[in-house]
Each structure stands twice: as C-alpha cells, then as structure tokens.
Scaffold this motif. Structure first.
Motif, PDB file in Angstrom:
ATOM      1  N   VAL A   4       0.853  -1.177   0.000  1.00 31.85           N
ATOM      2  CA  VAL A   4       0.000   0.000   0.000  1.00 31.85           C
ATOM      3  C   VAL A   4       0.892   1.231   0.000  1.00 31.85           C
ATOM      4  CG1 VAL A   4      -1.814   1.260   1.216  1.00 31.85           C
ATOM      5  CG2 VAL A   4      -1.738  -1.243   1.350  1.00 31.85           C
ATOM      6  N   THR A   5       0.699   2.080  -1.001  1.00 29.09           N
ATOM      7  CA  THR A   5       1.383   3.364  -0.969  1.00 29.09           C
ATOM      8  C   THR A   5       0.408   4.396  -0.426  1.00 29.09           C
ATOM      9  OG1 THR A   5       0.792   3.872  -3.270  1.00 29.09           O
ATOM     10  CG2 THR A   5       2.931   2.817  -2.886  1.00 29.09           C
ATOM     11  N   LEU A   6       0.911   5.255   0.424  1.00 28.58           N
ATOM     12  CA  LEU A   6       0.128   6.322   1.037  1.00 28.58           C
ATOM     13  C   LEU A   6       0.741   7.641   0.572  1.00 28.58           C
ATOM     14  CD1 LEU A   6       0.019   4.738   4.593  1.00 28.58           C
ATOM     15  CD2 LEU A   6      -1.848   4.764   2.934  1.00 28.58           C
ATOM     16  N   SER A   7       0.239   8.154  -0.543  1.00 30.46           N
ATOM     17  CA  SER A   7       0.790   9.368  -1.143  1.00 30.46           C
ATOM     18  C   SER A   7       0.159  10.594  -0.506  1.00 30.46           C
ATOM     19  CB  SER A   7       0.504   9.386  -2.646  1.00 30.46           C
ATOM     20  OG  SER A   7       1.067   8.245  -3.251  1.00 30.46           O
ATOM     21  N   PHE A  35       0.630  -6.153   9.472  1.00 32.74           N
ATOM     22  CA  PHE A  35       1.698  -5.371   8.858  1.00 32.74           C
ATOM     23  C   PHE A  35       3.040  -6.079   9.007  1.00 32.74           C
ATOM     24  CE2 PHE A  35      -0.602  -1.060   9.710  1.00 32.74           C
ATOM     25  CZ  PHE A  35      -1.579  -1.415   8.805  1.00 32.74           C
ATOM     26  N   LEU A  36       3.771  -6.162   7.914  1.00 35.89           N
ATOM     27  CA  LEU A  36       5.122  -6.712   7.911  1.00 35.89           C
ATOM     28  C   LEU A  36       6.165  -5.609   7.937  1.00 35.89           C
ATOM     29  CD1 LEU A  36       4.708  -9.427   5.151  1.00 35.89           C
ATOM     30  CD2 LEU A  36       4.907  -9.809   7.613  1.00 35.89           C
ATOM     31  N   MET A  37       5.818  -4.445   7.347  1.00 33.19           N
ATOM     32  CA  MET A  37       6.758  -3.346   7.253  1.00 33.19           C
ATOM     33  C   MET A  37       5.987  -2.073   6.971  1.00 33.19           C
ATOM     34  SD  MET A  37       8.708  -1.110   5.148  1.00 33.19           S
ATOM     35  CE  MET A  37       8.216  -1.601   3.524  1.00 33.19           C
ATOM     36  N   THR A  38       6.424  -0.993   7.581  1.00 29.82           N
ATOM     37  CA  THR A  38       5.959   0.339   7.218  1.00 29.82           C
ATOM     38  C   THR A  38       7.192   1.210   7.050  1.00 29.82           C
ATOM     39  OG1 THR A  38       5.755   1.116   9.513  1.00 29.82           O
ATOM     40  CG2 THR A  38       3.789   0.115   8.521  1.00 29.82           C
ATOM     41  N   GLY A  39       7.050   2.267   6.269  1.00 27.15           N
ATOM     42  CA  GLY A  39       8.175   3.163   6.084  1.00 27.15           C
ATOM     43  C   GLY A  39       7.767   4.381   5.287  1.00 27.15           C
ATOM     44  N   SER A  40       8.722   5.248   5.081  1.00 25.32           N
ATOM     45  CA  SER A  40       8.490   6.494   4.364  1.00 25.32           C
ATOM     46  C   SER A  40       8.868   6.350   2.906  1.00 25.32           C
ATOM     47  CB  SER A  40       9.330   7.618   4.974  1.00 25.32           C
ATOM     48  OG  SER A  40       8.966   7.837   6.308  1.00 25.32           O
ATOM     49  N   LEU A  41       8.067   6.961   2.031  1.00 25.38           N
ATOM     50  CA  LEU A  41       8.426   7.088   0.624  1.00 25.38           C
ATOM     51  C   LEU A  41       9.335   8.296   0.498  1.00 25.38           C
ATOM     52  CD1 LEU A  41       4.971   6.518  -1.107  1.00 25.38           C
ATOM     53  CD2 LEU A  41       6.921   4.958  -1.081  1.00 25.38           C
ATOM     54  N   GLN A  42      10.444   8.118  -0.167  1.00 29.14           N
ATOM     55  CA  GLN A  42      11.424   9.187  -0.284  1.00 29.14           C
ATOM     56  C   GLN A  42      11.383   9.818  -1.670  1.00 29.14           C
ATOM     57  OE1 GLN A  42      13.188  10.222   2.409  1.00 29.14           O
ATOM     58  NE2 GLN A  42      11.934   8.726   3.478  1.00 29.14           N
ATOM     59  N   ALA A  44      10.178  12.482   0.977  1.00 29.79           N
ATOM     60  CA  ALA A  44       9.003  13.078   1.621  1.00 29.79           C
ATOM     61  C   ALA A  44       7.746  13.008   0.759  1.00 29.79           C
ATOM     62  CB  ALA A  44       9.304  14.517   2.020  1.00 29.79           C
ATOM     63  N   ALA A  45       7.448  11.802   0.249  1.00 28.08           N
ATOM     64  CA  ALA A  45       6.305  11.636  -0.648  1.00 28.08           C
ATOM     65  C   ALA A  45       5.131  10.934   0.004  1.00 28.08           C
ATOM     66  CB  ALA A  45       6.743  10.864  -1.890  1.00 28.08           C
ATOM     67  N   GLY A  46       5.285  10.454   1.234  1.00 31.98           N
ATOM     68  CA  GLY A  46       4.225   9.721   1.917  1.00 31.98           C
ATOM     69  C   GLY A  46       4.790   8.503   2.607  1.00 31.98           C
ATOM     70  N   GLY A  47       4.039   7.408   2.554  1.00 31.09           N
ATOM     71  CA  GLY A  47       4.473   6.201   3.244  1.00 31.09           C
ATOM     72  C   GLY A  47       4.102   4.951   2.474  1.00 31.09           C
TER      73      GLY A  47
END
Length: 95
Positions: A4-7, A35-42, A44-47
């Motif tokens: 899942v991308t969270l833009s 959830f197996l992993m969460t993180g930031s989209l680089q 600063a684009a979301g998660g």
C-alpha cells in the motif's frame, strides 16, 4: 500480500495533528499480525505498508481507520501481489 502506498494528499499540512492516531493505527497493524513493514516514501512523498494475512476488503476497511486516510492527509493505493518465487526467508508469504 499487499503493498500500500500512502501518497500525500490535499491535507498534507495537517499530518502533525494526526500523527499520534496514525502511529497508533500502525502499532495495531503490527500487533494484529497484519503489517510486515511500514516506512516512508522518499523524498518526503508519503508512506508505504506491506501487509499480509488479510483480505482486500478487510484491508480497505483498515485503511479507512487510519486518521491520515480519513482526514485526506494521504491517499492510499493498494497493490495486490500473489508471490511466486521468493527468497527462502520470505516463503511464509506464499502461503
């Protein structure tokens, strides 16, 4: 499994006021074994969230409970993946 991308969306500036609720939502996802992993989209684009052990409709409902989604801080995109070949460490994803 799902990626899942969270833009960031229209209300991105409101992220700080919803951060505690968003972090609690993430914590529940890990506690529930989803959830197996969460993180930031680089940069600063979301998660991003990698999830498993859940149906798509249940994941959609869970995403709706995220304060960031509910308050239009982010917009989710769900990618459903049917794992085929994996490294042995990730064989559990093929189940």
């Amino acid at each position: 499994m799902f990626v899942v991308t969270l833009s960031f969306a229209a209300n991105k500036a409101e992220a700080p006021q919803h951060m505690d609720g968003h972090n609690a939502w993430i914590r529940r996802g890990f506690e529930d074994g989803i959830f197996l992993m969460t993180g930031s989209l680089q940069p600063a684009a979301g998660g991003v969230v990698i999830a498993h052990n859940i149906t798509r409709p249940a994941l959609e409902a869970r995403l709706g409970e995220d304060p960031f989604v509910a308050e239009n801080v982010v917009s989710p995109t769900i990618l459903e993946i049917a794992p085929g070949r994996t490294d042995a460490r990730l064989d559990f994803l093929k189940a």
